[in-house]
Design a protein around this motif. Structure first.
Motif: not given
Length: 581
Positions: A284-297
């Protein structure tokens, strides 16, 4: 005058009268004071908790109770909640609530029950941290943790997100992401894998976990909620939700929260292993894993490690977010007091943004992102690079790779074979041979997924390796023509399995949908792949299709059967029965 009256009637002696006059002359009356308006819900909640302790425990409390609230933090959290709510009001947000917990001491640092206690039009006097609302996707991390605990999945398992699940369950964006690692499926908050995971674990097991976490009293049986437990069917309060998340943020132990000085907490209860809790935190702390549903930054990304999970209930009635850093856990809810739907306000767009503003204020000293505050991996485990599509050991051909942590001996040993690099004759786009001039050879990467992913792979535009080799001879290739030699394996028995529609399904036509648009998706798994298959409807050939073998059928009232066969053969798939009304 009262003293004089008492002395005149002999109640006070002259000496007592004089002493009382001198004492009153020097008596200092303290300011009555006023409780901070921003903390009214917190004070009322503390009063409720103290009154419920029983007479014996209450009598042991000091006359002055020192709360764990940080008034400066409380004021800041209240202000951020109020200003955020004002920005969302035009889109249907009626109120919000926020809780801040100190992870080291388990103390309640801020408790915001509403945007404004005295706002009558928002029913501000209600403490929304204690109101039960649909949790949306906020409970998914607990199911993932339970699946890891029971060995139903591992860090390199693959969860399918291919089509609607039981009961027509689909993802919030109605998009399917194909084969997913547990990290990616959870970080993207996919509904279809969540429902399948709960189905695999069992309703009673999932419901029992929620009961152990204090999210339900178990008054209703698990079947009352069904598989909807995985995607928001269980109503919870923000108070219960943040307390349950302490188990994930606290290395798997459930401890309770401390409200005042001297309060003793119950002995911690082990809900998850330390390894499982740490894996979920890493996911849950991995921003890369959230792609493509949730954008970076965006609202879920920080300059220091923070684990974030959002939730949105059906029709945007409720928006949730829970996030924790190395110091604090913060939870927020946004919705309407009258249970009205909001206008496309999700947990990511509202509560996650509010939580982010609070955490950034609490971590001002780490705002530059230079401190090492990373979450620890499971102790004694080893990292390995795995392919995001297969969970196998990544090769140079894999385009998306994650670093996963494994218990010693559990690391993947097989290389990914789905991503393949092939030499291609650039003139034909087919496989190159020894006769292909070196100048015309180009190495390209292709994806060869198992047959059940055929429809998804085609929709995702992932190129498959050519099934023929180039037989190009200079001067022999006319416009639009090719010379090929087939390389399909004709020795393997072809298995056909219809995946849509489901057998014995009953369909109701929408009278408002034009007849030409009322269609049914036809999908089949063909293993191994062949050049073409034929769809049969009611025993008659309907359509001949090539890879990925999908078709659409216009709905016609009545009972119908569907079957898939290979061209010019008798055998085929099992027949599927459908009733259209």
């Amino acid at each position: 005058r009262v003293l004089d009256w008492l002395a005149a009637r002999g109640v006070l002696t002259a000496a007592e009268h004089e002493l009382a006059r001198r004492q009153i002359a020097t008596l200092h009356l303290p300011d009555k004071g006023r409780r901070p308006e921003q903390a009214l819900h917190a004070v009322l909640r503390l009063e409720s908790l103290l009154s419920g302790q029983g007479r014996e425990k209450r009598e042991k409390l000091p006359l002055l109770v020192h709360t764990t609230l940080d008034l400066e933090m409380q004021r800041e959290a209240s202000w951020l909640t109020w200003t955020s709510l004002r920005a969302w009001e035009s889109r249907g947000a009626g109120n919000a609530a926020l809780i801040v917990l100190d992870l080291q001491s388990r103390e309640v640092r801020a408790w915001v029950g509403s945007g404004d206690y005295f706002a009558g039009h928002q029913a501000g006097a209600i403490d929304y941290t204690r109101v039960r609302r649909s949790a949306g996707s906020a409970l998914k991390p607990f199911l993932w943790a339970q699946a890891l605990e029971r060995g139903a999945i591992g860090p390199a398992s693959v969860l399918d997100d291919l089509q609607r699940g039981p009961g027509g369950v689909t993802n919030a964006d109605d998009v399917f992401l194909g084969p997913l690692l547990p990290r990616v499926a959870l970080a993207n908050s996919r509904n279809v894998p969540a429902v399948e995971l709960l189905n695999r674990l069992g309703l009673d097991a999932g419901y029992g976990l929620f009961r152990d976490l204090g999210l339900t009293d178990g008054a209703e049986p698990a079947r009352h909620y069904g598989l909807g437990l995985a995607i928001g069917g269980l109503p919870v309060t923000l108070e219960e939700l943040t307390a349950a998340y302490l188990a994930l943020a606290g290395d798997g132990r459930l401890t309770g929260t401390r409200w005042h000085a001297g309060q003793t907490l119950p002995e911690p209860r082990r809900i998850f292993s330390e390894e499982t809790a740490r894996l979920i935190t890493l996911y849950l702390s991995d921003p890369q894993a959230r792609l493509p549903t949730f954008p970076r930054m965006g609202a879920a990304e920080y300059r220091f490690p923070v684990a974030v999970k959002t939730g949105t209930s059906t029709n945007f009635h409720d928006a949730w977010a829970v996030a924790w850093s190395s110091r604090y856990l913060v939870g927020a809810w946004v919705g309407h007091p009258d249970f009205r739907p909001m206008n496309q306000l999700s947990g990511y767009l509202t509560s996650a943004e509010l939580v982010q503003r609070v955490l950034l204020g609490l971590h001002r000293d780490q705002a530059d992102g230079l401190d090492d505050l990373s979450f620890p991996p499971p102790r004694g485990w080893h990292p390995a690079r795995v392919c995001a599509l297969t969970g196998h050991r990544a090769t140079d051909a894999c385009d998306r790779v994650f670093l996963e942590w494994f218990r010693p001996g559990d690391e993947p040993v097989d290389d990914c074979t789905v991503h393949q690099r092939r030499a291609i004759d650039r003139r034909t786009g087919l496989l190159a041979t020894q006769d292909t001039p070196r100048a015309e050879v180009e190495v390209r990467t292709f994806v060869e997924l198992p047959p059940r992913y055929a429809a998804w792979q085609a929709a995702a535009s992932l190129p498959r390796p050519p099934d023929a080799v180039s037989a190009f001879q200079p001067g022999e290739l006319g416009p639009g023509g090719t010379f090929t030699r087939a390389v399909l394996d004709a020795t393997r028995r072809v298995r056909l399995r219809i995946t849509s529609p489901d057998n014995n399904v009953r369909l109701l036509r929408d009278p408002e949908t034009p007849a030409d648009l009322s269609t049914l998706a036809l999908t089949v798994v063909v293993d191994p792949p062949v050049r073409q298959v034929v769809w049969y409807v009611d025993g008659r050939p309907y359509e001949t299709v090539s890879y990925p073998y999908t078709a659409r059928w216009k709905l016609v009232p009545g009972e119908h059967t569907f079957q898939v066969k290979l061209p010019l053969t008798e055998g085929g798939s099992a027949a599927v029965r459908v009733v259209v009304q």
